[in-house]
Scaffold this motif. Sequence first.
Motif, mmCIF file in Angstrom:
data_model
loop_
_atom_site.group_PDB
_atom_site.id
_atom_site.type_symbol
_atom_site.label_atom_id
_atom_site.label_comp_id
_atom_site.label_asym_id
_atom_site.label_seq_id
_atom_site.Cartn_x
_atom_site.Cartn_y
_atom_site.Cartn_z
ATOM 1 N N THR A 15 -10.794 -10.373 53.464
ATOM 2 C CA THR A 15 -12.140 -9.649 53.516
ATOM 3 C C THR A 15 -13.217 -10.588 54.397
ATOM 4 O OG1 THR A 15 -12.712 -10.572 51.573
ATOM 5 C CG2 THR A 15 -11.862 -8.359 51.650
ATOM 6 N N SER A 16 -13.833 -10.026 54.933
ATOM 7 C CA SER A 16 -15.090 -10.708 55.563
ATOM 8 C C SER A 16 -16.358 -10.017 55.172
ATOM 9 C CB SER A 16 -14.877 -10.883 57.026
ATOM 10 O OG SER A 16 -14.509 -9.706 57.871
ATOM 11 N N LEU A 17 -16.792 -9.814 54.294
ATOM 12 C CA LEU A 17 -17.992 -9.091 53.642
ATOM 13 C C LEU A 17 -19.242 -10.194 53.846
ATOM 14 C CD1 LEU A 17 -16.582 -7.051 50.334
ATOM 15 C CD2 LEU A 17 -17.247 -5.963 52.764
ATOM 16 N N PRO A 18 -20.360 -9.567 53.680
ATOM 17 C CA PRO A 18 -21.428 -10.382 53.948
ATOM 18 C C PRO A 18 -21.690 -11.159 52.632
ATOM 19 C CG PRO A 18 -22.327 -8.285 53.770
ATOM 20 C CD PRO A 18 -20.629 -8.149 53.889
ATOM 21 N N ILE B 238 -11.851 -5.605 40.555
ATOM 22 C CA ILE B 238 -13.045 -5.688 39.890
ATOM 23 C C ILE B 238 -14.377 -5.393 40.816
ATOM 24 C CG2 ILE B 238 -14.529 -7.332 38.602
ATOM 25 C CD1 ILE B 238 -11.721 -8.608 37.342
ATOM 26 N N GLY B 239 -14.118 -6.093 42.135
ATOM 27 C CA GLY B 239 -15.386 -5.936 42.816
ATOM 28 C C GLY B 239 -15.632 -4.448 43.107
ATOM 29 N N MET B 240 -14.537 -3.563 43.246
ATOM 30 C CA MET B 240 -14.756 -2.186 43.425
ATOM 31 C C MET B 240 -15.229 -1.355 42.227
ATOM 32 S SD MET B 240 -14.246 -0.119 46.042
ATOM 33 C CE MET B 240 -15.083 1.413 45.930
ATOM 34 N N ASP C 25 -25.494 -0.671 42.073
ATOM 35 C CA ASP C 25 -25.926 -2.105 42.357
ATOM 36 C C ASP C 25 -25.499 -2.464 43.784
ATOM 37 O OD1 ASP C 25 -27.225 -4.698 41.872
ATOM 38 O OD2 ASP C 25 -25.702 -4.939 40.236
ATOM 39 N N LYS C 26 -26.124 -3.531 44.506
ATOM 40 C CA LYS C 26 -25.751 -3.553 45.911
ATOM 41 C C LYS C 26 -24.432 -4.161 45.762
ATOM 42 C CE LYS C 26 -30.221 -4.965 47.237
ATOM 43 N NZ LYS C 26 -30.953 -5.770 48.024
ATOM 44 N N LEU C 27 -23.718 -4.048 47.056
ATOM 45 C CA LEU C 27 -22.172 -4.219 47.322
ATOM 46 C C LEU C 27 -22.212 -5.603 47.498
ATOM 47 C CD1 LEU C 27 -20.861 -5.118 50.123
ATOM 48 C CD2 LEU C 27 -21.739 -2.676 50.967
ATOM 49 N N GLU C 28 -23.137 -6.413 47.950
ATOM 50 C CA GLU C 28 -22.895 -7.786 48.075
ATOM 51 C C GLU C 28 -22.828 -8.424 46.544
ATOM 52 O OE1 GLU C 28 -25.541 -7.013 51.790
ATOM 53 O OE2 GLU C 28 -25.295 -6.052 49.825
ATOM 54 N N PRO D 209 -27.441 -14.834 32.674
ATOM 55 C CA PRO D 209 -28.347 -14.899 34.222
ATOM 56 C C PRO D 209 -27.743 -15.656 35.210
ATOM 57 C CG PRO D 209 -29.862 -15.072 32.348
ATOM 58 C CD PRO D 209 -28.224 -15.284 31.607
ATOM 59 N N PRO D 210 -27.709 -15.325 36.390
ATOM 60 C CA PRO D 210 -27.747 -13.959 36.925
ATOM 61 C C PRO D 210 -26.730 -13.038 36.387
ATOM 62 C CG PRO D 210 -27.071 -15.241 38.572
ATOM 63 C CD PRO D 210 -27.130 -16.230 37.644
ATOM 64 N N ALA D 211 -27.056 -11.941 36.050
ATOM 65 C CA ALA D 211 -25.944 -10.873 35.361
ATOM 66 C C ALA D 211 -25.289 -10.630 36.416
ATOM 67 C CB ALA D 211 -26.818 -9.669 34.793
ATOM 68 N N LEU D 212 -23.926 -10.368 36.120
ATOM 69 C CA LEU D 212 -22.834 -9.795 37.076
ATOM 70 C C LEU D 212 -23.135 -8.447 37.425
ATOM 71 C CD1 LEU D 212 -19.457 -11.312 35.745
ATOM 72 C CD2 LEU D 212 -21.327 -12.298 37.176
ATOM 73 N N HIS D 213 -24.061 -7.476 37.126
ATOM 74 C CA HIS D 213 -24.207 -6.452 37.415
ATOM 75 C C HIS D 213 -25.694 -5.791 36.750
ATOM 76 C CE1 HIS D 213 -24.002 -2.078 37.922
ATOM 77 N NE2 HIS D 213 -22.937 -2.099 38.840
ATOM 78 N N ARG D 214 -26.353 -4.894 37.532
ATOM 79 C CA ARG D 214 -27.456 -4.388 36.832
ATOM 80 C C ARG D 214 -27.301 -3.919 35.310
ATOM 81 N NH1 ARG D 214 -29.440 0.249 40.240
ATOM 82 N NH2 ARG D 214 -30.909 0.433 38.470
#
Length: 188
Positions: free
Chosen positions: A3-6, A24-26, A32-35, A72-77
């Motif tokens: 993968t070459s995501l930003p 898990i990423g998906m 939340d932002k994909l990054e 913090p920082p939380a893994l998701h909103r």
Amino acid sequence: MATSLPIPAEANDLLSRDPLALLIGMTLDQQDKLEKAFTSPYVLAQRLGHPPTAHEIAGYDTDELIAIFAKPPALHRFPKAMATRVQEVCRALVADYDGDAAGLWRDVADGKDLVKRIASLPGFGKQKSQIFAALLGKQFGVRPDGWREAAGAYGEEGSYRSVADIVDDESLTRVRAYKKEMKAAAKG
């Protein structure tokens, strides 16, 4: 494939070599932002001291897992909801694929079967399942017969509709522009 995501190189590397991290990423790629979503598997691995297995997360004390997600920082909103969702996905992997995330797409009969298997996971509706099938096909070489058709518009060659199409900053900009257009059209 890689993968070459930003996102940081270490996070991309984990997604590229660890099917569970990719899943898990998906799973986290909503509201939340994909990054953030696709970096969080790497951050989770750092917090645990190793990349987790589906068996490990499935058996984790839910409150402790929520605490790890919420630190913090939380893994998701929405750390509580998404820690629970990730655990549910891992429990499904344990029940159906002996904890092997790649078992989800290994030996599928065809593209429809692939999307059906993905859609059987908690929190994976039709659209999310098609996006994940497109990501697997476009960036990871998981291409059973009919995968593009089963992935719908997300499987189209040269489309810029989802994370499946993001390979660099330019493609990220194009996907964001598409999503902005769709939101504007939906508002009327």
